[in-house]
Design an enzyme around this catalytic site. Structure first.
Site, short mmCIF file in Angstrom:
data_model
loop_
_atom_site.label_atom_id
_atom_site.label_comp_id
_atom_site.label_asym_id
_atom_site.label_seq_id
_atom_site.Cartn_x
_atom_site.Cartn_y
_atom_site.Cartn_z
N ASN A 1 0.82 -1.22 0.00
CA ASN A 1 0.00 0.00 0.00
C ASN A 1 0.85 1.26 0.00
O ASN A 1 0.46 2.29 0.54
CB ASN A 1 -1.00 0.02 1.18
N CYS B 1 2.99 1.70 -3.15
CA CYS B 1 3.33 1.93 -4.57
C CYS B 1 2.09 1.82 -5.46
O CYS B 1 1.54 2.83 -5.91
CB CYS B 1 4.40 0.95 -5.05
N ARG B 2 1.63 0.59 -5.74
CA ARG B 2 0.61 0.43 -6.76
C ARG B 2 -0.78 0.89 -6.33
O ARG B 2 -1.43 1.64 -7.06
CB ARG B 2 0.56 -1.05 -7.19
N ASP C 1 4.94 -5.46 -9.50
CA ASP C 1 5.42 -4.78 -8.29
C ASP C 1 6.68 -3.98 -8.63
O ASP C 1 7.70 -4.56 -9.03
CB ASP C 1 5.73 -5.85 -7.24
P1 4NP Z 1 3.24 -2.16 -3.41
O1 4NP Z 1 4.84 -2.33 -3.47
O2 4NP Z 1 2.66 -3.49 -3.04
O3 4NP Z 1 2.89 -1.75 -4.82
O4 4NP Z 1 2.95 -1.08 -2.41
C1 4NP Z 1 5.57 -2.84 -2.39
C2 4NP Z 1 5.91 -2.03 -1.34
C3 4NP Z 1 6.66 -2.54 -0.28
C4 4NP Z 1 7.06 -3.85 -0.30
C5 4NP Z 1 6.71 -4.67 -1.36
C6 4NP Z 1 5.96 -4.16 -2.41
N1 4NP Z 1 7.87 -4.36 0.75
O5 4NP Z 1 8.23 -5.55 0.70
O6 4NP Z 1 8.17 -3.63 1.70
#
Ligand code: 4NP
Length: 159
Positions: free
Chosen positions: A8, A10-11, A122
């Site tokens: 929560n 980035c995407r 991701d």
């Molecule tokens: P998101 O990206 O799922 O698009 O917000 C990520 C942000 C952090 C992590 C992995 C994906 N992390 O492992 O901390």
């Protein structure tokens, strides 16, 4: 509707910011509640990743006020739609869903059938380019999702 990814940061906050802008432009802000959450609580309370904020700002979306939170069982009764960024998020959400949860659960890119992608990749561990691809896919799917809402809920949106 609720967007869900892993962190929560980035995407899903990018999707929240983009759909919010499209919905405002369409004059539907009062009708459609938009939020985002992650399946993993590590970044709860944090603003979106600096790289996501920068890539979004270059296209006119301001993500700075958003804060991470974890997806909750209650989200399945609070929202009509829950849209997952990838298959792993979708599997985690299916496991979280309570028996009474009524929300329709989809992969977000079902609304971008011409994109050539089924999942929003991701971008967290990669370079800047990944963040632009995330925005391209999210803009396309947001247009598709809004068109879907207009078709499915035409009567509600007319008045
Ligand atoms: P998101 O990206 O799922 O698009 O917000 C990520 C942000 C952090 C992590 C992995 C994906 N992390 O492992 O901390």
């Amino acid at each position: 509707m609720l967007f869900v990814c892993l962190g929560n940061i980035c995407r899903s906050p990018t999707a929240e910011g983009v759909l919010r802008a499209f919905v405002e432009e369409a004059g539907l802000s009062e009708r459609i509640a938009i939020d985002s959450a992650g399946t993993y609580a590590y970044h709860a309370g944090e603003p979106p990743d600096r790289r996501s904020q920068q890539a979004a700002a270059l296209r006119g979306y301001d993500l700075s006020a958003l804060r991470g939170r974890r997806a909750l069982r209650e989200d399945f009764t609070r929202f009509d739609y829950i849209l997952a960024m990838d298959r792993s998020n979708l599997a985690d959400l299916r496991a979280l869903r309570p028996a009474e949860g009524k929300a329709a659960l989809h992969l977000f890119l079902e609304f971008a059938p011409s994109s050539g992608f089924e999942e929003v990749p991701d971008p967290y561990g990669g370079g800047e380019k990944g963040f632009d691809l995330v925005l391209d896919l999210i803009e396309e799917a947001s247009r598709g999702f809004l068109a879907h809402l207009r078709r499915e809920h035409a009567a509600e949106f007319r008045s």
